[in-house]
Design an enzyme around this catalytic site. Structure first.
Site, short mmCIF file in Angstrom:
data_model
loop_
_atom_site.label_atom_id
_atom_site.label_comp_id
_atom_site.label_asym_id
_atom_site.label_seq_id
_atom_site.Cartn_x
_atom_site.Cartn_y
_atom_site.Cartn_z
N ARG A 91 -19.86 -61.56 15.96
CA ARG A 91 -18.99 -62.69 16.57
C ARG A 91 -19.59 -64.16 16.13
NH1 ARG A 91 -21.12 -63.47 22.68
NH2 ARG A 91 -23.34 -62.43 22.23
N LYS A 111 -20.23 -69.64 16.95
CA LYS A 111 -20.72 -68.15 17.63
C LYS A 111 -19.45 -67.95 18.71
CE LYS A 111 -24.30 -66.10 20.34
NZ LYS A 111 -25.55 -66.21 20.94
N ASP A 123 -14.99 -57.85 20.25
CA ASP A 123 -13.84 -58.70 20.01
C ASP A 123 -14.17 -59.75 19.16
OD1 ASP A 123 -15.26 -60.25 21.92
OD2 ASP A 123 -13.71 -60.20 23.36
N ARG A 174 -23.83 -73.44 16.64
CA ARG A 174 -25.42 -73.36 16.69
C ARG A 174 -26.09 -73.98 15.45
NH1 ARG A 174 -27.84 -67.74 18.40
NH2 ARG A 174 -26.88 -66.88 16.61
N ASP A 250 -33.41 -58.01 16.17
CA ASP A 250 -32.46 -58.83 15.70
C ASP A 250 -32.24 -60.13 16.57
OD1 ASP A 250 -31.61 -56.86 17.80
OD2 ASP A 250 -29.91 -58.10 17.81
N ASN A 251 -33.16 -60.29 17.53
CA ASN A 251 -33.29 -61.52 18.13
C ASN A 251 -34.26 -62.50 17.98
OD1 ASN A 251 -30.69 -60.96 18.99
ND2 ASN A 251 -31.25 -60.29 21.05
N ASP A 260 -30.81 -66.68 20.27
CA ASP A 260 -30.18 -65.85 21.07
C ASP A 260 -30.34 -65.75 22.45
OD1 ASP A 260 -28.63 -65.18 18.83
OD2 ASP A 260 -29.18 -63.16 18.68
#
Ligand code: AMP
Ligand code: MG
Length: 484
Positions: A91, A111, A123, A174, A250-251, A260
Site C-alpha cells: 500500500r 503510503k 486494499d 513519507r 521487513d520493518n 513503519d
C-alpha cells in the site's frame, strides 16, 4: 502551476526484479491535512506549490509529477518470527528520490496510495488514524534527535476504507533516507538469487555506507556498519520509552532509521514488559525485549549476506558471528551513556549501573511515569511518581552524592537533563483522542495542537501543559492496532 520536484531516481535503475512499476490509484476528493514546510524546503520543493491544488493532487496520488517513476518495492520478511518470502509495498508507492539541500538522497513515498502487485489481500489503502499517528510520532522522533523516516504531508482522500468499520482514508507522504529493509535482502537470498543480493549490497554501500567500498571485505563492512547503526538506534528508543510494536525484519531499515510506525506507542508507567500491539500476544516486541529482537533481526540479515562474506561457508559464518557479537557491547555502551545523561551524570563511575538499576526498580514497583520521572527527578512532580517515598528519598540522596562527586548537583545538572528528557511525548491516550476527533468530527485542531506541542519537546511551555499529563486510569490505552 504544477509543483516541481527535482527527482533524481536511482533505485529504479536496479532493474525489474527489485520492484513492480505501478502508478498510484487516484482518490475521490483529496484535501490537505498538514504539510511539513521545513522538510519540503530541505528537499528542494516549494512548500506553497505543494499546498496548492496541484500539489495536493500529487500528495494524494491523483497526479504523477514529472520525473517520478512510481514503483512498489519487493521485499520479504520475518513477521513475528515466521518467514514470508513475499511481502513488498502493498500500500505504498515510491515516487522517486531527490537529493536534499545537504546532499543526502531521500525517498519520497506515498503510503496508502492504492493496490500494487504486493497487496495480497489488502486494499492498498491507509486509514486516517494510523496516518495521523505516524505523522506525529515520526516527527516527534525527529524533534527528539532519533533517526527516523519523516512525514512530508498527510491528505484525506474523500473515500472510505473498511477496517472493523468504515473509516476515512488518508495518504501519508513519507520521506526516508531509503526504504531498503532487512527483508529486501531476504527477498533475494530466499530465492537463491545472490547476484541480486550482491547488487543490492553494492547499492546500499554506495547510498549509505560508502566507506565500506574501500575495505577488504565490503559486504562484511556493510553488515558491521548496519549492526552498529541499529545498536545506536535501539538505545535512543529506550531512552524515550518508545515501543515500536512490530519489529519484523521487513520493518527494520538498513539505514538505521526508525521505520513503519504501526502499533507503536510510548510507555507511560515504567515496566519493561510493556506491550501495546494487540497482535503481540507473547510480548515478543515488548519494550525491554527490543534489543534482543534487533540482534535476532540482524542475524537474519547476516544469513542473507553469508555468500557475500566469504567463499567458504564456515569462514562466512565465523565472520557473521564476529560482526553480530559487536551488537551487545555497542548497545550496552550507548544505552548506559544515555541513561547516565538522563540523570545528569557526565562522568563514568563503577556504581552508576547499580544507581540506575535501583532507580528503575523503584520506577517499576510504582509504575512511575517514565517521562515525568526523568524530567522532574529532583522536583515534586518526580517524587509523586513513587509510592515508597522513603525508598525514593534514599535513592535521591545517593544520586545527589554521586552528582556532587563530579562537582555537580541536581540544580546544576538540570539544563543538561532537560536537554535529553522531553517534557512532552506523543502519549497514546492523547493520540487516540485526536484520532477520534479527526475521524468522528473531521476536527483536525487537536492534531495540529499536539503537533505544535511536540515541535520542541525539550523546552518547557505552559501552553502545552496538558500534553505532560499521563492518562487517568480510565483514559489508559492498553492496546494499539496496526490499522492495516
Ligand atoms: P506492516 O505490518 O504495516 O509493516 O505491513 C506488512 C505487509 O503488509 C507489507 O507488505 C505491507 O505493504 C502490507 N500491507 C499492510 N497493510 C496493507 C493494506 N491495507 N493493503 C495492502 N497491503 C498492506
Ligand atoms: Mg511494514
Amino acid at each position: 502551476m504544477s509543483v516541481h520536484i527535482p527527482f533524481d531516481n536511482s533505485y529504479v535503475q536496479l532493474g525489474g526484479s527489485f520492484y513492480a512499476r505501478v502508478d498510484p490509484t487516484p482518490v475521490a476528493s483529496p484535501a490537505l491535512i498538514h504539510l511539513n514546510h521545513a522538510l519540503a524546503e530541505q528537499l528542494g520543493i516549494d512548500p506553497d506549490g505543494l499546498a496548492d491544488y496541484d500539489g495536493v493532487q500529487v500528495l494524494s496520488g491523483n497526479v504523477v509529477p514529472e520525473g517520478a517513476e512510481p514503483l512498489a518495492m519487493a521485499y520479504a520478511g520475518h513477521q513475528f518470527g515466521q518467514f514470508n518470502p513475499q511481502l513488498g509495498d502493498g500500500r505504498a508507492i515510491l515516487l522517486g528520490e531527490v537529493v536534499d539541500k545537504n546532499g543526502q538522497r531521500r525517498d519520497i513515498q506515498l503510503k496508502g496510495s492504492g493496490l500494487t502487485k504486493f497487496s495480497r489481500r489488502g486494499d492498498g489503502r491507509a486509514a486516517l488514524g494510523p496516518v495521523l499517528r505516524e505523522y506525529l510520532v515520526s516527527e516527534f522522533m525527529a524533534a527528539a534527535g532519533v533517526p527516523t523516516t519523516r512525514a512530508l504531508a498527510a491528505v484525506t482522500t474523500g473515500e472510505a476504507v473498511y477496517r472493523e468499520r468504515a473509516l476515512p482514508g488518508a495518504v501519508l507522504t513519507r520521506i526516508a533516507s531509503s526504504h531498503i529493509r532487512i527483508g529486501t535482502f531476504q527477498f533475494f537470498a530466499a530465492r537463491g538469487e545472490y547476484d541480486s543480493v550482491r547488487q543490492l549490497a553494492d547499492y546500499v554501500i554506495a547510498r549509505h555506507y560508502p566507506d565500506a567500498k574501500e575495505t577488504d571485505n565490503p559486504a562484511l563492512s556493510l553488515l558491521t556498519q548496519i549492526i552498529a547503526r541499529q545498536a545506536a538506534l535501539i538505545p535512543k528508543w529506550l531512552h524515550l520509552g518508545f515501543i515500536h510494536g512490530v519489529m519484523n525484519t521487513d520493518n527494520m531499515s538498513v539505514s538505521g532509521e526508525t521505520i513503519d510506525f504501526g502499533p507503536c506507542a510510548f510507555m507511560d508507567g515504567y515496566d519493561p514488559a510493556t506491550v501495546f500491539s494487540s497482535i503481540d500476544v507473547d510480548g515478543r516486541y515488548a519494550y525491554g525485549n527490543q534489543s534482543n529482537i534487533a540482534i535476532w533481526n540482524l542475524s537474519r540479515l547476516a544469513e542473507a549476506l553469508l555468500p557475500l562474506l566469504a567463499e567458504d561457508k564456515k569462514d562466512a559464518i565465523d565472520m557473521a558471528n564476529q560482526a553480530l557479537s559487536d551488537f551487545v557491547p555497542l548497545f550496552n555502551h550507548a544505552y548506559e551513556q544515555g541513561m547516565r545523561r538522563k540523570i545528569g551524570l557526565t562522568t563514568e563511575q563503577e556504581d552508576d549501573a547499580a544507581l540506575l538499576q535501583d532507580l528503575k526498580s523503584l520506577m517499576r514497583a510504582s509504575h512511575a511515569d517514565f517521562t515525568l520521572t526523568f524530567r522532574y527527578l529532583d522536583q515534586a512532580k518526580g517524587r509523586e511518581q513513587f509510592e515508597d517515598k522513603d525508598a525514593f528519598n534514599a535513592w535521591k540522596t545517593r544520586w545527589t552524592q554521586r552528582l556532587e562527586s563530579e562537582g555537580s548537583s541536581p540544580e546544576l545538572s538540570q539544563a543538561a537533563r532537560n536537554a535529553v528528557n522531553p517534557a512532552r511525548i506523543p502519549r497514546n491516550h492523547q493520540i487516540e483522542a485526536l484520532i477520534k476527533a479527526a475521524v468522528d468530527h473531521a476536527d483536525f485542531q487537536p492534531f495540529r495542537q499536539m503537533h505544535r506541542a511536540l515541535e520542541q519537546p525539550f523546552i518547557d511551555n505552559t501552553d502545552f501543559a496538558a500534553y505532560e499529563v499521563p492518562p487517568l486510569p480510565e483514559e489508559r490505552v492498553t492496546e494499539t492496532f496496526c490499522g492495516t
